[in-house]
Design an enzyme around this catalytic site. Structure first.
Site, PDB file in Angstrom:
ATOM      1  N   ARG A   1      10.342  -1.739   9.996  1.00  0.00           N
ATOM      2  CA  ARG A   1      11.275  -1.977   8.869  1.00  0.00           C
ATOM      3  C   ARG A   1      12.347  -2.986   9.279  1.00  0.00           C
ATOM      4  NH1 ARG A   1       7.988  -1.447   5.846  1.00  0.00           N
ATOM      5  NH2 ARG A   1       6.725  -1.088   7.683  1.00  0.00           N
TER       6      ARG A   1
ATOM      7  N   GLU B   1      -2.705  -0.548  -0.324  1.00  0.00           N
ATOM      8  CA  GLU B   1      -2.421   0.633   0.520  1.00  0.00           C
ATOM      9  C   GLU B   1      -3.661   1.538   0.636  1.00  0.00           C
ATOM     10  OE1 GLU B   1       0.232   0.604   2.109  1.00  0.00           O
ATOM     11  OE2 GLU B   1       1.953  -0.060   0.933  1.00  0.00           O
TER      12      GLU B   1
ATOM     13  N   THR C   1       1.211  -8.285  -0.485  1.00  0.00           N
ATOM     14  CA  THR C   1       1.435  -8.374  -1.941  1.00  0.00           C
ATOM     15  C   THR C   1       1.152  -9.787  -2.418  1.00  0.00           C
ATOM     16  OG1 THR C   1       3.126  -6.666  -1.733  1.00  0.00           O
ATOM     17  CG2 THR C   1       3.087  -7.881  -3.795  1.00  0.00           C
TER      18      THR C   1
ATOM     19  N   GLN D   1      -0.447   2.201   9.470  1.00  0.00           N
ATOM     20  CA  GLN D   1       0.625   2.728   8.608  1.00  0.00           C
ATOM     21  C   GLN D   1       0.138   3.904   7.756  1.00  0.00           C
ATOM     22  OE1 GLN D   1       3.629  -0.153   6.931  1.00  0.00           O
ATOM     23  NE2 GLN D   1       2.027  -1.622   7.407  1.00  0.00           N
TER      24      GLN D   1
END
Length: 694
Positions: free
Chosen positions: A630, A221, A38, A251
């Site tokens: 995570r 993404e 990001t 991912q």
């Protein structure tokens, strides 16, 4: 020095900086989990606007969720002077599609105020066409049609592709469904991407206009794009191909909804001059967690080779715990979290429990409630998404807004009142030809030549009912407004009660459902109406203000930025993009993670079945990788020797992924002392421990 004066690239590592500054053509940034993607996208936007002379209106950044788009927009605000950012587009693919279709409606064969059907509205049409209440069958057909649209497959092309009996059935439904949407002048969620792509493909003038408008495109993404989105990006960027795609093949977890990880590899063949930059430094997790993630994902075939690393230290050992059953597993996780929070002086929101399937959450919730541990769930159903809540809100939306065609369709057919799909289709075609809303078209004399009296009568009875409610809510009849009369609105609560009574919704629930679900749904309706009444009284809202308030809440509900101090319960799919200091991964068993669903309908082809299974395991492995990454500081896995499913205990084996993580030799914890205790004894023991420590 203000944030927007900070030099672009400040604080970036060499790979991130290279990705920000590269502008000599198409660029693919392979961004591993937690590698600061990001930051790269927002810094690149700042670079384009501040140092490269790009106008805000000529730059667009696309992502997949409103949350991601909001976060990106917030970050850009801190980097760029608002004047430079004027006209900048940071949105989801679907939001861009809506904007495109509103502007280019005529080219897409739509009226400018076309309706957008959500998944629930679309399901209603499919249910009518299939004439079944079997939710599984409905979902399967809806999913097949959605996949076809995402692959830019028309009903005619689908007829040639259909192999299984369900697909053959779906072709017939797809044809009628497409005709119904056209008649309603409505689009569904998939059309928001499909239609712009088709318009750009066939109309050179529109294509040139949009390519001149979007001079630089950034896509987040990228591994989650489907065939339709890939083509849309190609058509928007054209020959110049000035774009940056950011993605991670490790991912890619959305194949079931049409995403294709091959899109990353396709870029390298479609754009031979593509610049490839890898972001491998992870800023989130301890090295031990990354080693396990690297180890498990190494068992998948690689599109691109990359290896995450971090300088955040080795970190705590990963634990693996074997449990007798899911209740014991849930209790153990709850007790561990409670004790860990106490020992670490941490907050509840530092902890997340992740699992593969929604059905696992019930027993986990129970265990957390028993220990009075606050929690929130993501990936579950919101109150405003429940069918019965949406049914009642459809009436209110229509009362407040004549133009809300999806609300008209839902309210007119729930409960059933003799208005069928063919009647609505004819009404839709007539309304479209006259440029009217469905509600306005009902009272037109011209409709009498299109519909038989028996079809027209229930429509007009329904429309009169809505007009009466509107009158009571203070909108007034047209003639009264022309005469300048002011119609006082009745209290919203009284209108709500009368509305529920008039449509006999409670009776409809008990007529169409078993007693228990009917009772649950009616309770939800009562909860909604009592909340609405309270809101109307406290804030002095009229019915119209109330409807606007609810619309705002349902739009913003998922975007609540205030993170409560609570343990997060989440499916692995819903956890993507998030991070937590301490992660508990429950149900790490073969059959559950990897999840081995029913094989594709048996085609009698063993090789095909084996191939399908291999592909599914690869996707599940990527899901495991997402779960592992995570965790920031500690990771705890648990599995059950037996798991209760449909009133029987199924013997389980630990997931193959545990060994693939390099944890095959880790001592599996089994607390013999607490195993023999009853649940109540275990709870009492924990409370005693906590009281002693406080």
């Amino acid at each position: 020095m203000s944030a927007s004066d900070t030099p672009v690239g400040h604080g970036l590592n060499p790979s991130q900086k290279e990705a920000v500054l590269y502008l000599n053509g198409p660029c693919l940034v392979l961004a591993g989990a937690g590698s600061g993607k990001t930051r790269v996208i927002t810094q690149k936007i700042a670079y384009l606007l501040r140092e490269c002379g790009y106008m805000g209106r000529n730059v667009a950044a696309l992502t997949f969720t409103n949350k991601a788009a909001r976060e990106m927009a917030e970050r850009v605000k801190t980097l760029v002077d608002p004047k430079l950012a004027k006209g900048l587009t940071i949105s989801t693919f679907h939001a861009l599609g809506v904007r495109f279709l509103r502007e280019e409606a005529a080219h897409a064969g739509l009226k400018p105020q076309f309706s957008i059907l959500d998944s629930d509205d679309a399901m209603g049409i499919i249910q009518e066409l299939l004439a079944t209440t079997d939710r599984g069958r409905l979902r399967e057909v809806q999913s097949i049609i959605s996949l076809w649209k995402n692959q830019l497959v028309s009903p005619d092309q689908a007829a040639n592709l259909a192999r299984t009996p369900t697909e053959v059935e779906a072709v017939q439904v797809y044809r009628s469904y497409a005709a119904t949407l056209a008649a309603y002048q409505a689009v569904d969620f998939d059309d928001l991407i499909r239609l712009p792509t088709e318009v750009l493909e066939r109309d050179e003038a529109v294509r040139t206009r949009w390519q001149n408008r979007i001079r630089y495109l950034l896509v987040d993404e990228y591994q989650d794009t489907n065939a339709c989105q890939y083509r849309l990006v190609q058509l928007l960027t054209g020959m110049r191909a000035m774009f940056t795609a950011v993605g991670d093949d490790d991912q890619a977890i959305y194949a079931w909804r049409g995403a294709t990880v091959e899109n990353l590899g396709k870029l390298t063949t479609d754009y031979p001059q593509l610049k490839l930059i890898k972001l491998e430094q992870n800023y989130r997790s301890a090295q031990r967690i990354l080693a396990a993630a690297n180890s498990v994902i190494a068992h998948n075939p690689k599109l691109f080779d990359k290896k995450l690393w971090s300088d955040l230290g080795v970190g705590e050992p990963i634990t693996v715990t074997a449990m007798d059953g899911d209740e014991q597993e849930a209790e153990n996780v709850a007790m561990q979290i409670s004790a860990s929070r106490f020992e670490r002086r941490a907050q509840w929101k530092d902890y997340a429990i992740l699992y593969r399937s929604n059905h696992q959450s019930r027993v986990l919730e129970q265990a957390l409630r028993n220990l009075k541990i606050p929690y929130t769930i993501s990936g579950g159903q919101s109150f405003f998404d429940k069918a019965e809540v949406r049914d009642i809100l459809a009436y209110l939306r229509l009362v407040a807004n004549d133009e809300d065609d999806p609300a008209f369709i839902r309210a007119a057919t729930t409960p059933r009142r003799g208005i069928g799909q063919s009647t609505l289709q004819t009404l839709g075609q007539y309304a479209s030809s006259r440029g009217l809303s469905l509600l306005a078209a009902v009272s037109e004399a011209g409709l009498e030549s299109q519909l038989a009296a028996r079809q027209l009568e229930p429509l007009r009875t329904f429309a009169e009912f809505i007009r009466r409610i509107q009158w009571r809510a203070g909108r007034g009849a047209p003639q009264a407004q022309r005469g300048g009369d002011v119609v006082a609105a009745e209290p919203a609560g009284a209108i709500l009660d009368d509305l529920l009574g008039a449509i006999q919704y409670e009776r409809y629930l008990y007529d169409t459902l078993e007693e228990r679900p009917a009772q649950t749904r009616w309770q939800n309706v009562l909860e909604l109406t009592s909340w609405l009444k309270r809101k109307a009284e406290e804030d002095g809202y009229t019915l119209f203000e109330l409807v606007q308030h609810v619309a705002l809440i349902t739009m913003l509900e998922s975007g609540d930025d205030e993170e409560p101090d609570a343990v997060k319960l989440s499916t692995l799919h819903a956890s993507k993009g998030l991070e937590y200091p301490h992660v508990y991964l429950a149900g790490v068993e073969d059959g559950l993670l990897p999840h081995l669903g029913k094989d594709d309908e048996d085609t009698g082809d063993a090789a095909h079945a084996a191939q399908a299974l291999a592909v599914r395991i690869q996707e599940e492995r990527r899901l495991m990788y997402v779960g592992i990454t995570r965790a920031q500081r500690s990771l705890h896995l648990s599995w059950c020797k037996k798991r209760r499913r449909a009133r029987e205990d199924i013997v389980r084996e630990p997931s193959r992924f545990i060994e693939e993580m390099g944890l095959g030799s880790v001592k599996v914890a089994e607390d013999e002392a607490t195993k023999a205790m009853s649940p109540k004894q275990r709870l009492d023991m924990l409370k005693a421990l906590l009281n002693k420590g406080s």
